[in-house]
Design an enzyme around this catalytic site. Structure first.
Site, short mmCIF file in Angstrom:
data_model
loop_
_atom_site.label_atom_id
_atom_site.label_comp_id
_atom_site.label_asym_id
_atom_site.label_seq_id
_atom_site.Cartn_x
_atom_site.Cartn_y
_atom_site.Cartn_z
N ASP A 100 2.99 1.05 19.63
CA ASP A 100 3.97 1.72 18.78
C ASP A 100 5.18 2.08 19.65
OD1 ASP A 100 5.37 3.26 17.00
OD2 ASP A 100 3.79 4.72 16.64
N VAL A 150 -0.94 2.58 10.06
CA VAL A 150 -1.98 1.69 9.56
C VAL A 150 -3.37 2.09 10.06
CG1 VAL A 150 -0.47 -0.31 9.26
CG2 VAL A 150 -1.54 0.09 11.48
N ASP A 156 -7.77 3.97 13.59
CA ASP A 156 -8.25 5.15 12.85
C ASP A 156 -7.13 6.05 12.37
OD1 ASP A 156 -7.59 6.10 15.58
OD2 ASP A 156 -8.39 8.00 14.83
#
Ligand code: IMP
Ligand code: MG
Length: 175
Positions: A100, A150, A156
């Site tokens: 990310d 997501v 998770d």
């Protein structure tokens, strides 16, 4: 249990992993690769990708935790479990679930580089198309996705949903 909508299906994942495996097989031909899974999120991706790698392969695991809120990382990373193996002189392929901001991976790569591997590359299932990302070199990318949070296929939210066989987006109200 709220599971939201499917973003990347089981079939799409399977197809892409076989392509990635072929690419990795070509790139490491004649070498022994040490695949390093980053726990916990990468467990499913690593297991399925490994089935498509046709060169001599060894496995090890690291567990890291990035401090931050449930959905945003701070870049401060704690190593919860280090590698069992020495990596000096070896071909290391780090397998991640998602990149990310890139802060977690940047920290991890810095740490591993100091141990002088022969090569150090990264395979990630997902890359968020994030303009805020720190520069990290990711050789193998499964899918580039948008900024949404997501879950599934190892990923998770609050430790749940890792078992979903696809990558999904949680409904806003369930977050
Ligand atoms: P980064 O340091 O911002 O690249 O984030 C790295 C870690 O944050 C990943 O290894 C995941 O554990 C977690 N993460 C980031 N985005 C998501 C997401 O959309 N779903 C689940 N976990 C995520
Ligand atoms: Mg993770």
């Amino acid at each position: 249990m709220e599971t939201g909508r499917v973003l990347i299906s089981e079939e799409e994942i399977a197809q892409r992993l076989s392509e990635m495996g072929e690419q990795i097989t070509r790139d490491y031909e004649g070498e022994v690769v040490l695949v390093v899974g980053v726990l916990r999120g990468a467990f499913m991706f690593m297991a399925d990708l490994a089935r498509h790698i046709r060169v001599a392969t060894e496995f090890d695991f690291m567990a890291v935790s990035s401090y931050g809120s449930a959905t945003k990382t701070s870049g401060v990373v704690r190593i919860l479990k280090d590698l069992d193996e020495e990596i000096a002189g070896r071909h290391v392929l780090v397998v991640e679930d998602i990149v990310d901001s890139g802060l977690t991976l940047q920290y991890l790569l810095r740490t591993l580089k100091l141990r002088r591997p022969a090569s150090l590359e990264v395979a990630t299932l997902l890359l968020k198309g994030d303009m805020q990302r720190v520069p990290v070199d990711v050789r193998y990318v499964g899918f580039t996705i948008g900024p949404e949070f997501v879950v599934g296929y190892g990923l998770d939210f609050d430790q749940l949903y890792r078992n979903l066989p696809y990558v999904g987006v949680l409904d806003q109200h369930s977050l």
